[in-house]
Design a protein around this motif. Structure first.
Motif, PDB file in Angstrom:
ATOM      1  N   PRO A   1       0.686  -1.270   0.073  1.00 24.63           N
ATOM      2  CA  PRO A   1       0.161   0.095   0.053  1.00 24.63           C
ATOM      3  C   PRO A   1       0.930   1.430  -0.192  1.00 24.63           C
ATOM      4  O   PRO A   1       1.815   1.440   0.568  1.00 24.63           O
ATOM      5  N   PHE A   2       0.305   2.355  -0.674  1.00 25.81           N
ATOM      6  CA  PHE A   2       1.031   3.514  -0.403  1.00 25.81           C
ATOM      7  C   PHE A   2      -0.057   4.700  -1.103  1.00 25.81           C
ATOM      8  O   PHE A   2      -0.960   4.439  -1.870  1.00 25.81           O
ATOM      9  N   VAL A   3       0.256   6.002  -0.740  1.00 23.10           N
ATOM     10  CA  VAL A   3      -0.508   7.026  -1.451  1.00 23.10           C
ATOM     11  C   VAL A   3       0.489   8.139  -1.844  1.00 23.10           C
ATOM     12  O   VAL A   3       1.377   8.398  -0.908  1.00 23.10           O
ATOM     13  N   LEU A   4       0.139   8.920  -2.725  1.00 14.84           N
ATOM     14  CA  LEU A   4       0.866  10.222  -3.113  1.00 14.84           C
ATOM     15  C   LEU A   4      -0.313  11.300  -2.905  1.00 14.84           C
ATOM     16  O   LEU A   4      -1.400  10.880  -3.442  1.00 14.84           O
TER      17      LEU A   4
ATOM     18  N   VAL B   1       3.821  14.509  -1.330  1.00 18.52           N
ATOM     19  CA  VAL B   1       4.117  13.491  -0.087  1.00 18.52           C
ATOM     20  C   VAL B   1       3.638  12.440  -0.491  1.00 18.52           C
ATOM     21  O   VAL B   1       2.537  11.977  -1.191  1.00 18.52           O
ATOM     22  N   GLY B   2       4.500  11.249  -0.171  1.00 21.05           N
ATOM     23  CA  GLY B   2       4.096   9.721  -0.387  1.00 21.05           C
ATOM     24  C   GLY B   2       4.344   9.067   1.028  1.00 21.05           C
ATOM     25  O   GLY B   2       5.225   9.446   2.013  1.00 21.05           O
ATOM     26  N   PHE B   3       3.299   8.391   1.495  1.00 19.90           N
ATOM     27  CA  PHE B   3       3.079   7.495   2.532  1.00 19.90           C
ATOM     28  C   PHE B   3       3.288   6.171   1.917  1.00 19.90           C
ATOM     29  O   PHE B   3       2.533   5.558   1.171  1.00 19.90           O
ATOM     30  N   PHE B   4       4.363   5.294   2.227  1.00 15.75           N
ATOM     31  CA  PHE B   4       4.703   4.170   1.675  1.00 15.75           C
ATOM     32  C   PHE B   4       4.670   2.898   2.850  1.00 15.75           C
ATOM     33  O   PHE B   4       5.686   2.925   3.734  1.00 15.75           O
ATOM     34  N   GLN B   5       3.675   2.187   2.890  1.00 16.97           N
ATOM     35  CA  GLN B   5       3.393   1.328   4.062  1.00 16.97           C
ATOM     36  C   GLN B   5       4.465   0.243   3.957  1.00 16.97           C
ATOM     37  O   GLN B   5       4.935  -0.215   2.822  1.00 16.97           O
ATOM     38  N   LYS B   6       5.098  -0.237   4.895  1.00 20.28           N
ATOM     39  CA  LYS B   6       6.105  -1.188   4.754  1.00 20.28           C
ATOM     40  C   LYS B   6       5.900  -2.626   4.703  1.00 20.28           C
ATOM     41  O   LYS B   6       6.864  -3.682   4.550  1.00 20.28           O
TER      42      LYS B   6
ATOM     43  N   ALA C   1       2.234  -5.487   4.085  1.00 25.07           N
ATOM     44  CA  ALA C   1       0.771  -5.707   3.231  1.00 25.07           C
ATOM     45  C   ALA C   1      -0.422  -5.790   4.223  1.00 25.07           C
ATOM     46  O   ALA C   1      -1.531  -5.771   3.617  1.00 25.07           O
ATOM     47  N   THR C   2      -0.124  -5.595   5.233  1.00 22.05           N
ATOM     48  CA  THR C   2      -1.307  -5.563   6.461  1.00 22.05           C
ATOM     49  C   THR C   2      -2.460  -4.322   6.103  1.00 22.05           C
ATOM     50  O   THR C   2      -2.016  -3.188   5.801  1.00 22.05           O
ATOM     51  N   LEU C   3      -3.548  -4.910   6.247  1.00 15.75           N
ATOM     52  CA  LEU C   3      -4.504  -3.940   6.161  1.00 15.75           C
ATOM     53  C   LEU C   3      -4.898  -3.323   7.506  1.00 15.75           C
ATOM     54  O   LEU C   3      -5.503  -3.996   8.169  1.00 15.75           O
ATOM     55  N   PHE C   4      -4.726  -1.847   7.483  1.00 17.39           N
ATOM     56  CA  PHE C   4      -5.134  -1.460   9.052  1.00 17.39           C
ATOM     57  C   PHE C   4      -6.340  -0.564   8.628  1.00 17.39           C
ATOM     58  O   PHE C   4      -6.705  -0.223   7.629  1.00 17.39           O
ATOM     59  N   LYS C   5      -7.093  -0.531   9.878  1.00 15.55           N
ATOM     60  CA  LYS C   5      -8.515   0.119   9.571  1.00 15.55           C
ATOM     61  C   LYS C   5      -8.270   1.079  10.938  1.00 15.55           C
ATOM     62  O   LYS C   5      -7.722   1.029  11.861  1.00 15.55           O
ATOM     63  N   SER C   6      -8.812   2.126  10.664  1.00 14.64           N
ATOM     64  CA  SER C   6      -9.010   3.347  11.738  1.00 14.64           C
ATOM     65  C   SER C   6     -10.675   3.235  12.360  1.00 14.64           C
ATOM     66  O   SER C   6     -11.525   3.303  11.616  1.00 14.64           O
ATOM     67  N   HIS C   7     -10.473   3.264  13.565  1.00 17.20           N
ATOM     68  CA  HIS C   7     -11.995   3.318  14.182  1.00 17.20           C
ATOM     69  C   HIS C   7     -12.284   4.756  14.643  1.00 17.20           C
ATOM     70  O   HIS C   7     -13.675   4.890  15.021  1.00 17.20           O
TER      71      HIS C   7
ATOM     72  N   GLU D   1       1.252   6.079   9.907  1.00 16.71           N
ATOM     73  CA  GLU D   1       2.714   6.744   9.866  1.00 16.71           C
ATOM     74  C   GLU D   1       3.608   5.753  10.433  1.00 16.71           C
ATOM     75  O   GLU D   1       4.777   5.897   9.943  1.00 16.71           O
ATOM     76  N   SER D   2       3.265   5.412  11.545  1.00 14.74           N
ATOM     77  CA  SER D   2       4.255   4.703  12.100  1.00 14.74           C
ATOM     78  C   SER D   2       4.669   3.262  11.475  1.00 14.74           C
ATOM     79  O   SER D   2       5.780   2.751  11.942  1.00 14.74           O
ATOM     80  N   GLN D   3       4.029   3.085  10.591  1.00 16.92           N
ATOM     81  CA  GLN D   3       4.387   1.747   9.688  1.00 16.92           C
ATOM     82  C   GLN D   3       4.686   1.935   8.303  1.00 16.92           C
ATOM     83  O   GLN D   3       4.394   1.149   7.511  1.00 16.92           O
ATOM     84  N   SER D   4       4.804   3.238   8.060  1.00 14.33           N
ATOM     85  CA  SER D   4       5.251   3.693   6.747  1.00 14.33           C
ATOM     86  C   SER D   4       6.552   4.539   6.695  1.00 14.33           C
ATOM     87  O   SER D   4       6.992   5.062   7.669  1.00 14.33           O
TER      88      SER D   4
END
Length: 102
Positions: A17-20, A30-35, A37-43, A65-68
């Motif tokens: 996963p990543f986003v620009l 800005v790019g967030f590049f996840q380290k 392949a885990t799918l994280f969800k926000s509650h 951010e902590s995983q990217s």
């Protein structure tokens, strides 16, 4: 900007996963590049990161951010980036989002 572009290509090849994004009136890409392949969800939207949230509020996906690795570079539009767009990718992205219930 080549560093972000190369990192995005690597993420695609490794199916990570990543986003620009580029904010209005900003000179930064800005790019967030996840380290992983885990799918994280926000509650509760308390974790720092990038959130993909459908309008119905269900299945809010988070790139934490902590995983990217977060990269920022000066934004310069050029033909190289325009040529890199794959016309069919938009449709595939929409299909993948709908698979999450979006």
């Amino acid at each position: 900007m080549k560093r972000i572009y190369d990192k995005a290509q690597n993420q695609l090849q490794n199916r990570l996963p990543f986003v620009l994004y580029h904010k209005p009136k900003s000179g930064q890409l800005v790019g967030f590049f996840q380290k992983e392949a885990t799918l994280f969800k926000s509650h509760d939207f308390t974790q720092p990161g990038f959130v993909f949230a459908p309008f119905n509020g269900n299945d809010v996906v988070l790139i934490p951010e902590s995983q990217s690795e977060v990269l920022m570079e000066d934004w310069v539009a050029n033909e190289t980036m325009a040529d890199a767009v794959v016309p069919d990718s938009e449709h595939k992205g929409k299909e993948a989002f709908r698979a999450f219930g979006g």
